[in-house]
Scaffold this motif. Structure first.
Motif, PDB file in Angstrom:
ATOM      1  N   LEU A  43       0.827  -1.203   0.000  1.00  0.00           N
ATOM      2  CA  LEU A  43       0.000   0.000   0.000  1.00  0.00           C
ATOM      3  C   LEU A  43       0.866   1.261   0.000  1.00  0.00           C
ATOM      4  O   LEU A  43       0.646   2.188  -0.792  1.00  0.00           O
ATOM      5  CB  LEU A  43      -0.912  -0.031   1.231  1.00  0.00           C
ATOM      6  N   LEU A  44       1.865   1.308   0.883  1.00  0.00           N
ATOM      7  CA  LEU A  44       2.754   2.478   0.956  1.00  0.00           C
ATOM      8  C   LEU A  44       3.502   2.693  -0.353  1.00  0.00           C
ATOM      9  O   LEU A  44       3.561   3.811  -0.868  1.00  0.00           O
ATOM     10  CB  LEU A  44       3.757   2.323   2.101  1.00  0.00           C
ATOM     11  N   LYS A  45       4.073   1.626  -0.862  1.00  0.00           N
ATOM     12  CA  LYS A  45       4.836   1.742  -2.112  1.00  0.00           C
ATOM     13  C   LYS A  45       3.943   2.252  -3.242  1.00  0.00           C
ATOM     14  O   LYS A  45       4.307   3.182  -3.959  1.00  0.00           O
ATOM     15  CB  LYS A  45       5.465   0.395  -2.462  1.00  0.00           C
ATOM     16  N   GLU A  46       2.767   1.668  -3.376  1.00  0.00           N
ATOM     17  CA  GLU A  46       1.844   2.067  -4.439  1.00  0.00           C
ATOM     18  C   GLU A  46       1.425   3.533  -4.306  1.00  0.00           C
ATOM     19  O   GLU A  46       1.481   4.300  -5.270  1.00  0.00           O
ATOM     20  CB  GLU A  46       0.613   1.174  -4.409  1.00  0.00           C
ATOM     21  N   GLU A  47       1.006   3.923  -3.120  1.00  0.00           N
ATOM     22  CA  GLU A  47       0.504   5.293  -2.930  1.00  0.00           C
ATOM     23  C   GLU A  47       1.607   6.336  -3.026  1.00  0.00           C
ATOM     24  O   GLU A  47       1.386   7.424  -3.565  1.00  0.00           O
ATOM     25  CB  GLU A  47      -0.244   5.417  -1.603  1.00  0.00           C
ATOM     26  N   MET A  48       2.789   6.021  -2.522  1.00  0.00           N
ATOM     27  CA  MET A  48       3.877   7.006  -2.573  1.00  0.00           C
ATOM     28  C   MET A  48       4.447   7.139  -3.981  1.00  0.00           C
ATOM     29  O   MET A  48       4.771   8.231  -4.422  1.00  0.00           O
ATOM     30  CB  MET A  48       4.956   6.657  -1.561  1.00  0.00           C
ATOM     31  N   GLU A  49       4.557   6.033  -4.697  1.00  0.00           N
ATOM     32  CA  GLU A  49       5.110   6.092  -6.053  1.00  0.00           C
ATOM     33  C   GLU A  49       4.134   6.690  -7.046  1.00  0.00           C
ATOM     34  O   GLU A  49       4.539   7.188  -8.100  1.00  0.00           O
ATOM     35  CB  GLU A  49       5.545   4.704  -6.520  1.00  0.00           C
ATOM     36  N   ASN A  50       2.840   6.641  -6.737  1.00  0.00           N
ATOM     37  CA  ASN A  50       1.823   7.110  -7.674  1.00  0.00           C
ATOM     38  C   ASN A  50       1.050   8.322  -7.172  1.00  0.00           C
ATOM     39  O   ASN A  50      -0.046   8.599  -7.648  1.00  0.00           O
ATOM     40  CB  ASN A  50       0.854   5.967  -7.986  1.00  0.00           C
ATOM     41  N   ALA A  51       1.620   9.045  -6.217  1.00  0.00           N
ATOM     42  CA  ALA A  51       0.936  10.218  -5.662  1.00  0.00           C
ATOM     43  C   ALA A  51       0.678  11.260  -6.753  1.00  0.00           C
ATOM     44  O   ALA A  51      -0.376  11.889  -6.774  1.00  0.00           O
ATOM     45  CB  ALA A  51       1.757  10.826  -4.526  1.00  0.00           C
TER      46      ALA A  51
END
Length: 102
Positions: A73-81
């Motif tokens: 979740l963190l990786k997805e949301e931070m990389e795609n902000a």
């Protein structure tokens, strides 16, 4: 400073002027990611909590059985902000304290 006759002061002013939009954009991006992470944690009914943001880091107090979900979740949301022409790369670290993650 930019109009200063002093070479050092003038260059300091130039660096500050060039750096301001970069720092401001970075702050906006981490805030977008922070809101998105918070919303996802809530929407997915997870027990883990977003507890702190420091510069370009988000600190999550994660429940142990949710670690895999939280990492993704963190990786997805931070990389795609935001969409940029360059990729935003995210490093994830796990520890019992913020110190241990360094």
């Amino acid at each position: 400073e930019i109009k200063s006759n002093n070479f050092i002061d003038k260059n300091r002013g130039k660096r500050a002027a060039m750096n301001a939009p970069i720092q401001g954009s970075a702050a906006d991006i981490i805030k977008i990611a922070m809101v998105n992470v918070h919303n996802r944690l809530f929407e997915e009914g997870l027990k883990s909590k977003l507890i702190l943001q420091v510069h370009d880091e988000l600190i999550v107090e994660a429940v142990e059985d949710e670690l895999g979900i939280i990492e993704a979740l963190l990786k997805e949301e931070m990389e795609n902000a935001v969409y940029l022409d360059v990729d935003l790369d995210v490093d994830l670290n796990i520890g019992n304290s913020w110190y241990e993650t360094k």
